[in-house]
Design a protein around this motif. Structure first.
Motif, PDB file in Angstrom:
ATOM      1  N   GLU A   1      -0.167  -1.085   3.548  1.00 22.10           N
ATOM      2  CA  GLU A   1       0.220  -1.136   2.140  1.00 22.10           C
ATOM      3  C   GLU A   1       1.718  -0.904   1.958  1.00 22.10           C
ATOM      4  N   GLU A   2       2.288   0.002   2.757  1.00 18.32           N
ATOM      5  CA  GLU A   2       3.725   0.290   2.643  1.00 18.32           C
ATOM      6  C   GLU A   2       4.569  -0.943   2.965  1.00 18.32           C
ATOM      7  N   LEU A   3       4.194  -1.654   4.023  1.00 21.73           N
ATOM      8  CA  LEU A   3       4.932  -2.854   4.396  1.00 21.73           C
ATOM      9  C   LEU A   3       4.770  -3.939   3.333  1.00 21.73           C
TER      10      LEU A   3
ATOM     11  N   SER B   1     -10.763   1.742  -1.158  1.00 23.22           N
ATOM     12  CA  SER B   1     -10.477   2.367   0.132  1.00 23.22           C
ATOM     13  C   SER B   1      -8.984   2.288   0.446  1.00 23.22           C
ATOM     14  N   ASN B   2      -8.624   2.785   1.618  1.00 25.10           N
ATOM     15  CA  ASN B   2      -7.242   2.684   2.104  1.00 25.10           C
ATOM     16  C   ASN B   2      -7.122   1.647   3.216  1.00 25.10           C
TER      17      ASN B   2
ATOM     18  N   HIS C   1      -2.465  -1.392  -7.922  1.00 27.51           N
ATOM     19  CA  HIS C   1      -3.811  -1.120  -7.415  1.00 27.51           C
ATOM     20  C   HIS C   1      -4.685  -2.367  -7.498  1.00 27.51           C
ATOM     21  N   ASP C   2      -4.621  -3.063  -8.639  1.00 32.54           N
ATOM     22  CA  ASP C   2      -5.426  -4.282  -8.786  1.00 32.54           C
ATOM     23  C   ASP C   2      -4.995  -5.337  -7.770  1.00 32.54           C
TER      24      ASP C   2
ATOM     25  N   LEU D   1      -7.248  -6.793  -4.175  1.00 32.32           N
ATOM     26  CA  LEU D   1      -7.655  -8.176  -3.908  1.00 32.32           C
ATOM     27  C   LEU D   1      -7.656  -8.494  -2.415  1.00 32.32           C
ATOM     28  N   GLY D   2      -6.978  -7.666  -1.629  1.00 28.89           N
ATOM     29  CA  GLY D   2      -6.921  -7.899  -0.186  1.00 28.89           C
ATOM     30  C   GLY D   2      -7.757  -6.932   0.617  1.00 28.89           C
TER      31      GLY D   2
END
Length: 547
Positions: free
Chosen positions: A17-19, A48-49, A36-37, A41-42
């Protein structure tokens, strides 16, 4: 439309997520949604994380999805099932279009000249019709054989000229190199294997039993030679190891000139190899070959396929027009399965392929072999061209997408706006729906999951929809456990809305059991709207247990 090209995990990208935020952090604002939305989608599990999956993102933002062969479509349904948890893999909208190859690019000049001469000048317009290719059956066997041999001889000459000087330069033994070059025999049964050297493609399979392989390639009466080529990804150590292994075997005294590895695999070499060998061999680990197109290219040149029933060959194989290893796995242990598949290949070569090729009866060619070539071109080639592939995409996906897009965008996007508002209000009110009661006749049967033909059954569901205003679909779903204990979809039957009183609705199904056996059953509730392209487009699902 999202077209998935591989079931291999390495072919599906995942990002932290950071990248993702570093490069795409500005996108949600442009879309009018939250980060967040967007990130959800991915993810298969939005709360979750998990890493962001490009494939999951594509599935959630495309109307349609497809694999690149019939079997790969089924594999993709299994692979993508976690994205739509309320549905069984067999129900998903994920379809398929089997890959095809561009005939004018991959059919050699000699074959294209023959096709135009005997099939007609408009042959390319009719290339997808078996009736067009059926004319090959009327041509003299000698014509077919001479066309193929001319291309085969050109391949041999290319290897001698293109690789000869390089091999001589790099060899410490020029005499051996010259012997190899001169030993490439246009009268031998030439078997080609060329592809990206990913480990699942099992380039090593032929070398499982070197003693048996030695007997096959060193039979002076029936000469057989193998031509290998391909490249591995720079980061794929396993693939590079396979190439090294094949090179080492090819340098053993008993295989010199019989197992040949051709470096610098590119489109130029591929076009010569797939047209010039007698057999194109493919041995992937089932079911990891999404489609594969090298064998289709060989088809356009009358070259016969020897392959596992995976990818396109699962559909393409016809008895008497090539050879196949079964699509069924016998062993869970891959090493044992490899040994079995290798044994099958040796058996096919020794008992069927080599004898047929050299069954000459005093002629320079085998009538049986040429007939197999004709069958292959007649019954397989027309179904694996790019023209057929594009026809399928238009029929199954592109036209449908274009028509729906035009409808959604008409009148200042009126339908799109209405559908968006319906989805928003339905999602907000979904959890306000309550199950008041479920009634089932033959309750003992439901508890035991045992069904008997002719049993009269009734299922009645009472709902309080609360704030939900959407129409609903309510259905009885049958499922059965497979050998691995996984639930598999069997059938679904719609319940009928029989009563409505304010927010309370009653659904009922009366039927006679026509399918005996042991099933698990439950009710499934879904929101319904006429503009949904399919159920997965808005995958709100409520399951209700039967007691």
């Amino acid at each position: 439309i999202y077209t998935c090209h591989t079931p291999v995990p390495a072919g599906h990208d995942y990002f932290d997520e950071e990248l993702l935020g570093k490069y795409l952090g500005h996108i949600p604002g442009r879309l009018g949604i939250s980060w967040h939305d967007f990130i959800s989608l991915g993810r298969e599990n939005p709360e979750s994380n998990e890493k962001f999956s490009m494939s999951v993102f594509a599935l959630n933002t495309c109307q349609e999805a497809n694999g690149v062969s019939l079997l790969h479509g089924r594999v993709s349904q299994e692979m993508f099932a976690p994205v739509w948890k309320g549905f069984f893999p067999e129900e998903l909208h994920v379809g398929y279009v089997t890959n095809g190859v561009h005939l004018p690019t991959w059919a050699s000049a000699e074959w294209q000249e023959l096709y135009t001469k005997h099939f007609g000048k408009d042959f390319l317009k009719k290339q997808t019709e078996e009736a067009t290719w059926a004319k090959i059956q009327q041509l003299p066997n000698e014509t077919i054989w001479e066309t193929h041999q001319a291309i085969k001889l050109r391949l041999v000459e290319h290897i001698r000229s293109f690789y000869g000087e390089k091999w001589l330069h790099n060899s410490g033994d020029p005499e051996t190199t010259v012997s190899i070059l001169e030993g490439i025999n246009p009268n031998a049964l030439l078997i080609g294997f060329g592809r990206r050297f990913a480990t699942y493609k099992r380039a090593h399979l032929l070398f499982t039993d070197l003693e048996r392989l030695e007997r096959i390639v060193n039979n002076p009466k029936y000469p057989v030679q193998f031509l290998f080529t391909g490249k591995a990804h720079p980061a794929d150590g396993g693939g590079q190891g396979l190439i090294k292994h094949i090179l080492e075997i090819s340098r053993l005294p008993q295989f010199l000139g019989k197992i040949i590895f051709l470096e610098n695999y590119d489109m130029r070499l591929a076009s010569k190899l797939i047209a010039g060998v007698d057999i194109w061999m493919n041995t992937p680990t089932r079911p990891l070959e999404a489609s594969g197109t090298s064998g289709e290219k060989a088809e356009m040149n009358g070259v016969l396929n020897l392959s596992v029933l995976d990818g396109w060959w699962y559909e393409g194989y016809r008895k008497g027009a090539g050879w196949a290893l079964t699509d069924k796995r016998t062993f869970a242990d891959q090493s044992l399965q490899d040994k079995l598949d290798a044994t099958t290949i040796y058996d096919l070569l020794e008992k069927e392929i080599v004898p047929l090729y050299f069954q000459r009866d005093g002629k320079p060619y085998s009538d049986g072999w040429v007939q197999t070539m004709k069958n292959s071109m007649n019954f397989i080639a027309p179904h694996y061209t790019m023209r057929r592939m594009m026809d399928d995409y238009y029929e199954r996906f592109y036209t449908k997408l274009a028509e729906r897009s035009a409808r959604l965008h008409a009148d200042s996007n009126r339908i799109a706006r209405e559908l968006t508002e319906w989805k928003r209000s339905t999602a907000e009110a979904w959890d306000s729906m309550q199950v008041v009661s479920v009634e089932c006749s033959e309750s003992a049967a439901y508890i035991s999951n045992e069904r008997h033909t002719g049993d009269e059954e009734t299922v009645r569901l009472v709902l309080d929809k609360g704030a939900l205003t959407s129409d609903l679909e309510v259905e009885l779903v049958d499922a059965r456990e497979d050998a691995q204990g996984r639930l598999r979809f069997v059938a679904k039957t719609a319940l009928t809305l029989v009563e409505r009183n304010g927010s309370r609705e009653v659904y009922e199904l009366r039927f006679k059991q026509a399918r005996p056996g042991h099933y698990k059953r439950a009710l499934r509730i879904l929101p319904s709207h006429p503009e949904l392209p399919h159920r997965m487009d808005f995958a709100l699902v409520r399951w209700v247990a039967l007691q």
